[in-house]
Design a protein around this motif. Structure first.
Motif, PDB file in Angstrom:
ATOM      1  N   UNK A  14      52.927  26.597  34.293  1.00 43.87           N
ATOM      2  CA  UNK A  14      51.795  27.472  34.595  1.00 43.87           C
ATOM      3  C   UNK A  14      52.094  28.360  35.797  1.00 43.87           C
ATOM      4  N   UNK A  15      51.569  29.574  35.755  1.00 44.82           N
ATOM      5  CA  UNK A  15      51.702  30.508  36.858  1.00 44.82           C
ATOM      6  C   UNK A  15      50.319  31.029  37.219  1.00 44.82           C
ATOM      7  N   UNK A  16      50.053  31.062  38.513  1.00 42.68           N
ATOM      8  CA  UNK A  16      48.816  31.632  39.025  1.00 42.68           C
ATOM      9  C   UNK A  16      49.170  33.029  39.508  1.00 42.68           C
ATOM     10  N   UNK A  17      48.522  34.036  38.952  1.00 47.59           N
ATOM     11  CA  UNK A  17      48.798  35.422  39.325  1.00 47.59           C
ATOM     12  C   UNK A  17      47.626  35.941  40.148  1.00 47.59           C
ATOM     13  N   UNK A  18      47.949  36.530  41.293  1.00 48.52           N
ATOM     14  CA  UNK A  18      46.902  36.913  42.238  1.00 48.52           C
ATOM     15  C   UNK A  18      47.311  38.166  43.000  1.00 48.52           C
ATOM     16  N   UNK A  19      46.329  38.765  43.628  1.00 49.21           N
ATOM     17  CA  UNK A  19      46.602  39.875  44.534  1.00 49.21           C
ATOM     18  C   UNK A  19      45.884  39.623  45.845  1.00 49.21           C
ATOM     19  N   UNK A  20      46.350  40.301  46.862  1.00 49.15           N
ATOM     20  CA  UNK A  20      45.833  40.139  48.214  1.00 49.15           C
ATOM     21  C   UNK A  20      45.239  41.469  48.652  1.00 49.15           C
ATOM     22  N   UNK A  21      44.093  41.396  49.257  1.00 50.39           N
ATOM     23  CA  UNK A  21      43.451  42.598  49.785  1.00 50.39           C
ATOM     24  C   UNK A  21      43.028  42.360  51.230  1.00 50.39           C
ATOM     25  N   UNK A  22      43.194  43.365  52.056  1.00 48.19           N
ATOM     26  CA  UNK A  22      42.635  43.385  53.402  1.00 48.19           C
ATOM     27  C   UNK A  22      41.508  44.413  53.357  1.00 48.19           C
ATOM     28  N   UNK A  23      40.272  43.934  53.387  1.00 49.30           N
ATOM     29  CA  UNK A  23      39.122  44.831  53.221  1.00 49.30           C
ATOM     30  C   UNK A  23      38.409  45.045  54.543  1.00 49.30           C
ATOM     31  N   UNK A  24      38.157  46.341  54.860  1.00 41.82           N
ATOM     32  CA  UNK A  24      37.468  46.670  56.097  1.00 41.82           C
ATOM     33  C   UNK A  24      35.970  46.386  55.943  1.00 41.82           C
ATOM     34  N   UNK A  25      35.427  45.755  56.947  1.00 47.65           N
ATOM     35  CA  UNK A  25      34.005  45.440  56.996  1.00 47.65           C
ATOM     36  C   UNK A  25      33.253  46.548  57.734  1.00 47.65           C
ATOM     37  N   UNK A  26      31.916  46.575  57.625  1.00 48.22           N
ATOM     38  CA  UNK A  26      31.140  47.615  58.320  1.00 48.22           C
ATOM     39  C   UNK A  26      31.388  47.659  59.833  1.00 48.22           C
ATOM     40  N   UNK A  27      31.728  46.523  60.435  1.00 52.66           N
ATOM     41  CA  UNK A  27      31.986  46.503  61.879  1.00 52.66           C
ATOM     42  C   UNK A  27      33.437  46.890  62.213  1.00 52.66           C
ATOM     43  N   UNK A  28      34.157  47.395  61.210  1.00 51.57           N
ATOM     44  CA  UNK A  28      35.530  47.881  61.334  1.00 51.57           C
ATOM     45  C   UNK A  28      36.567  46.775  61.532  1.00 51.57           C
ATOM     46  N   UNK A  29      36.187  45.531  61.270  1.00 55.02           N
ATOM     47  CA  UNK A  29      37.163  44.450  61.241  1.00 55.02           C
ATOM     48  C   UNK A  29      37.600  44.262  59.794  1.00 55.02           C
ATOM     49  N   UNK A  30      38.679  43.513  59.608  1.00 54.24           N
ATOM     50  CA  UNK A  30      39.189  43.284  58.263  1.00 54.24           C
ATOM     51  C   UNK A  30      38.963  41.843  57.844  1.00 54.24           C
ATOM     52  N   UNK A  31      38.705  41.671  56.559  1.00 55.52           N
ATOM     53  CA  UNK A  31      38.653  40.336  55.985  1.00 55.52           C
ATOM     54  C   UNK A  31      39.746  40.272  54.922  1.00 55.52           C
ATOM     55  N   UNK A  32      40.500  39.183  54.944  1.00 57.37           N
ATOM     56  CA  UNK A  32      41.567  39.011  53.958  1.00 57.37           C
ATOM     57  C   UNK A  32      41.010  38.293  52.741  1.00 57.37           C
ATOM     58  N   UNK A  33      41.322  38.833  51.582  1.00 63.45           N
ATOM     59  CA  UNK A  33      40.843  38.250  50.332  1.00 63.45           C
ATOM     60  C   UNK A  33      42.018  38.054  49.382  1.00 63.45           C
ATOM     61  N   UNK A  34      41.970  36.944  48.666  1.00 65.77           N
ATOM     62  CA  UNK A  34      42.907  36.690  47.578  1.00 65.77           C
ATOM     63  C   UNK A  34      42.088  36.652  46.293  1.00 65.77           C
ATOM     64  N   UNK A  35      42.495  37.451  45.332  1.00 63.77           N
ATOM     65  CA  UNK A  35      41.863  37.471  44.019  1.00 63.77           C
ATOM     66  C   UNK A  35      42.806  36.816  43.024  1.00 63.77           C
ATOM     67  N   UNK A  36      42.413  35.699  42.461  1.00 63.15           N
ATOM     68  CA  UNK A  36      43.197  35.080  41.392  1.00 63.15           C
ATOM     69  C   UNK A  36      42.800  35.786  40.104  1.00 63.15           C
ATOM     70  N   UNK A  37      43.776  36.460  39.502  1.00 61.74           N
ATOM     71  CA  UNK A  37      43.521  37.302  38.337  1.00 61.74           C
ATOM     72  C   UNK A  37      43.806  36.603  37.017  1.00 61.74           C
ATOM     73  N   UNK A  38      44.726  35.637  37.022  1.00 61.32           N
ATOM     74  CA  UNK A  38      45.092  34.978  35.768  1.00 61.32           C
ATOM     75  C   UNK A  38      45.793  33.663  36.057  1.00 61.32           C
ATOM     76  N   UNK A  39      45.727  32.778  35.086  1.00 62.96           N
ATOM     77  CA  UNK A  39      46.559  31.578  35.059  1.00 62.96           C
ATOM     78  C   UNK A  39      47.222  31.605  33.692  1.00 62.96           C
ATOM     79  N   UNK A  40      48.546  31.739  33.703  1.00 64.60           N
ATOM     80  CA  UNK A  40      49.299  31.928  32.463  1.00 64.60           C
ATOM     81  C   UNK A  40      50.268  30.774  32.254  1.00 64.60           C
ATOM     82  N   UNK A  41      50.557  30.501  30.985  1.00 60.89           N
ATOM     83  CA  UNK A  41      51.444  29.406  30.619  1.00 60.89           C
ATOM     84  C   UNK A  41      52.724  29.964  30.008  1.00 60.89           C
TER      85      UNK A  41
END
Length: 143
Positions: A90-117
């Protein structure tokens, strides 16, 4: 930091659960562990191999690599491979985002997009149905 499991990845896990309950249970525990452990979360931001011991997982071995076929098209998707025997294919496929918040700080997010066999014929070619789905889902994630 925030970990988000896309609806398509949830559907992948539900489908895989039918044939490999043990592996999907393990992946669920790993996802929870990543979400709860900032140091482990940070390891998913770069290509690396990590082997660590943590409860309730035990010995956790994982390898993070870029999906080269997508990176060459500026689609920044990574894949996670786990050492656990039940989940080797199995493989977990994901992407990483650094998203700016209204207070101009960043929050790091991981989006798991798929789990493939890989044992079901999954490959990393851009025209594979799961890879096409990942590309489409990636395009819909807002910065």
């Amino acid at each position: 930091m925030q970990l988000i499991v896309h609806d398509h990845a949830e559907a992948d896990l539900e489908r895989l659960f039918e044939s490999n309950e043990e592996a999907v249970g393990y992946i669920d525990r790993v996802i929870t562990l990543i979400d709860d452990t900032p140091a482990l979360f940070d390891k998913l931001f770069s290509e690396s191999y990590c082997r660590d011991y943590d409860q309730p997982i035990g010995l956790l071995g994982m390898e993070c690599k870029r999906v080269a076929a997508l990176w060459s098209a500026d689609i920044r998707v990574m894949r996670l491979r786990l050492d656990e025997e039940s989940a080797l294919s199995l493989r977990i496929l994901y992407c990483v985002r650094n998203e700016m918040q209204p207070n101009r700080t960043f929050i790091r997010k991981i989006y798991i997009l798929a789990v493939a066999d890989k044992s079901e014929g999954f490959d990393y070619q851009p025209d594979h149905p799961i890879m096409r789905r990942i590309q489409n889902d990636y395009a819909k994630i807002e910065y």
